[in-house]
Scaffold this active site. Structure first.
Site, PDB file in Angstrom:
ATOM      1  N   ARG A  79       3.507  -0.117   2.656  1.00  0.00           N
ATOM      2  CA  ARG A  79       4.272   0.533   3.866  1.00  0.00           C
ATOM      3  C   ARG A  79       3.614   0.468   4.855  1.00  0.00           C
ATOM      4  O   ARG A  79       2.647   1.317   5.242  1.00  0.00           O
ATOM      5  CB  ARG A  79       4.766   2.250   2.902  1.00  0.00           C
ATOM      6  CG  ARG A  79       5.109   2.269   1.564  1.00  0.00           C
ATOM      7  CD  ARG A  79       5.299   3.248   1.141  1.00  0.00           C
ATOM      8  NE  ARG A  79       5.665   5.042   1.821  1.00  0.00           N
ATOM      9  CZ  ARG A  79       5.041   5.744   1.215  1.00  0.00           C
ATOM     10  NH1 ARG A  79       5.262   6.451   0.209  1.00  0.00           N
ATOM     11  NH2 ARG A  79       5.036   6.772   2.251  1.00  0.00           N
ATOM     12  N   ARG A 102      10.043  19.779   1.206  1.00  0.00           N
ATOM     13  CA  ARG A 102       8.203  20.023   3.028  1.00  0.00           C
ATOM     14  C   ARG A 102       8.563  20.739   4.126  1.00  0.00           C
ATOM     15  O   ARG A 102       7.062  21.328   4.222  1.00  0.00           O
ATOM     16  CB  ARG A 102       9.025  18.305   3.346  1.00  0.00           C
ATOM     17  CG  ARG A 102       8.129  17.125   2.386  1.00  0.00           C
ATOM     18  CD  ARG A 102       8.513  16.285   2.852  1.00  0.00           C
ATOM     19  NE  ARG A 102       7.184  15.523   2.960  1.00  0.00           N
ATOM     20  CZ  ARG A 102       7.097  14.275   1.864  1.00  0.00           C
ATOM     21  NH1 ARG A 102       7.748  14.673   0.659  1.00  0.00           N
ATOM     22  NH2 ARG A 102       6.379  13.570   2.471  1.00  0.00           N
ATOM     23  N   ARG A 127       0.292  12.411   8.738  1.00  0.00           N
ATOM     24  CA  ARG A 127       0.700  13.086   7.617  1.00  0.00           C
ATOM     25  C   ARG A 127       0.253  13.524   6.982  1.00  0.00           C
ATOM     26  O   ARG A 127       1.174  15.099   6.581  1.00  0.00           O
ATOM     27  CB  ARG A 127       1.598  12.112   6.328  1.00  0.00           C
ATOM     28  CG  ARG A 127       2.787  10.776   7.085  1.00  0.00           C
ATOM     29  CD  ARG A 127       2.072   9.294   6.645  1.00  0.00           C
ATOM     30  NE  ARG A 127       2.380   9.375   4.958  1.00  0.00           N
ATOM     31  CZ  ARG A 127       2.339   8.724   4.168  1.00  0.00           C
ATOM     32  NH1 ARG A 127       1.707   7.916   4.898  1.00  0.00           N
ATOM     33  NH2 ARG A 127       2.218   8.257   2.760  1.00  0.00           N
ATOM     34  N   LYS A 151       2.294  12.225  -6.905  1.00  0.00           N
ATOM     35  CA  LYS A 151       3.208  11.936  -7.206  1.00  0.00           C
ATOM     36  C   LYS A 151       4.104  11.844  -7.518  1.00  0.00           C
ATOM     37  O   LYS A 151       4.591  11.572  -9.050  1.00  0.00           O
ATOM     38  CB  LYS A 151       3.512  12.816  -5.694  1.00  0.00           C
ATOM     39  CG  LYS A 151       3.430  14.704  -5.372  1.00  0.00           C
ATOM     40  CD  LYS A 151       4.270  15.143  -4.106  1.00  0.00           C
ATOM     41  CE  LYS A 151       4.427  14.120  -2.960  1.00  0.00           C
ATOM     42  NZ  LYS A 151       3.906  13.344  -2.156  1.00  0.00           N
ATOM     43  N   ARG A 170      -2.592   1.823  -1.186  1.00  0.00           N
ATOM     44  CA  ARG A 170      -1.538   2.038  -1.841  1.00  0.00           C
ATOM     45  C   ARG A 170      -0.935   0.520  -2.135  1.00  0.00           C
ATOM     46  O   ARG A 170      -0.639   0.265  -0.656  1.00  0.00           O
ATOM     47  CB  ARG A 170      -0.724   2.617  -1.044  1.00  0.00           C
ATOM     48  CG  ARG A 170       0.738   3.231  -2.105  1.00  0.00           C
ATOM     49  CD  ARG A 170       1.478   4.424  -2.376  1.00  0.00           C
ATOM     50  NE  ARG A 170       1.787   5.012  -1.362  1.00  0.00           N
ATOM     51  CZ  ARG A 170       1.760   6.462  -0.571  1.00  0.00           C
ATOM     52  NH1 ARG A 170       2.197   7.035  -1.744  1.00  0.00           N
ATOM     53  NH2 ARG A 170       1.881   6.561   0.449  1.00  0.00           N
TER      54      ARG A 170
END
Ligand code: ADP
Ligand code: ADP
Ligand code: ZN
Length: 218
Positions: A160, A88, A171, A13, A127
């Site tokens: 992160r 969400r 998640r 996203k 990431r």
């Protein structure tokens, strides 16, 4: 053009959002980025959000809805906006309907970026993010020109806290339980466009661009 990006963590996203906002000149409203900026700055909002984020859980609806409502009321959203990571939960989606109505606007399109779980974990764990400009990279799939440094602003990249394997799995579970119903909510309204996110960034972008061009009236 009022657009929502939906998709599990790591679907791409944020990556697609970078190109969407450049091409269509609309603000990128990422609740995840807003929360991370708040945590970094040590604000009250950051203090409220941090614990939930580190546990891979959702920040409470009333907190999240409040910041989005304020952001969407700002004048730069008049010509459209890109919501990334919101709504969400169904409660958030219903609240967004109310906010849009009060602003005399409506959501025109919801892009659903789908990627299978087994692909996602590798994307999340690799990431790397820029603290300063929120650009995203991947150690293997999208490395920066100089290792560990943001191409765009020269700041060091970081991983992160919630991008470790254990939290990533949590998640995905939260997504399946709480966010999948949001998709049904928008399918019923007839505004969802499905995008196969399990392809190269440029192949995904071609479909995203095609889906958005017909709404671009700037
Ligand atoms: P992802 O890369 O998983 O899509 P985000 O950057 O969108 O991650 O979100 C990171 C974290 O911020 C979430 O796990 C959650 O704790 C919090 N968060 C972001 N958006 C929302 C939201 N709309 N509602 C509740 N919590 C949110
Ligand atoms: P989200 O915002 O949905 O959580 P990101 O855009 O941050 O997802 O992407 C998650 C990770 O996957 C990042 O490291 C990013 O560089 C990488 N990525 C994004 N799109 C692709 C793609 N099409 N193929 C491979 N890796 C990708
Ligand atoms: Zn940067």
């Amino acid at each position: 053009m009022n657009v929502i990006l939906v998709g599990p963590p790591g679907a791409g996203k944020g990556t697609q959002a970078e190109t969407i906002v450049q091409t269509f000149r609309i603000p990128h409203i990422s609740t995840g980025d807003m929360f991370r900026d708040a945590v970094r700055q040590g604000t009250e909002l950051g203090k409220k959000a941090q614990e939930y984020m580190n546990a891979g859980k959702l920040v409470p609806d009333e907190v999240t809805i409040g910041i989005v409502k304020e952001r969407l009321s700002q004048p730069d959203c008049d010509r459209g906006f890109l919501l990334d990571g919101f709504p969400r939960t169904v409660v958030q989606a219903e609240a967004l309907d109310g906010i849009m109505e009060s602003l005399g606007k409506r959501i025109e399109v919801v892009l659903n970026i789908a990627v299978p779980d087994e692909i996602i974990i590798e994307r999340i764990v690799g990431r790397r993010s820029c603290k300063k400009c929120n650009a995203v990279y991947h150690v293997k799939f999208n490395p920066p020109k100089v290792e560990g440094i943001c191409d765009k602003c020269g700041e060091p990249l970081f991983q992160r806290a919630d991008d470790r394997e254990e939290t990533a799995a949590q998640r995905l579970k939260v997504y399946a339980e709480q966010t999948n119903p949001v998709l049904d909510f928008y399918v019923k309204k007839g505004v969802v466009v499905n995008i196969d996110g399990n392809r190269s960034r440029s192949a995904v972008w071609e479909d995203v661009k095609k889906a958005l061009e017909s709404y671009d009236n700037n």
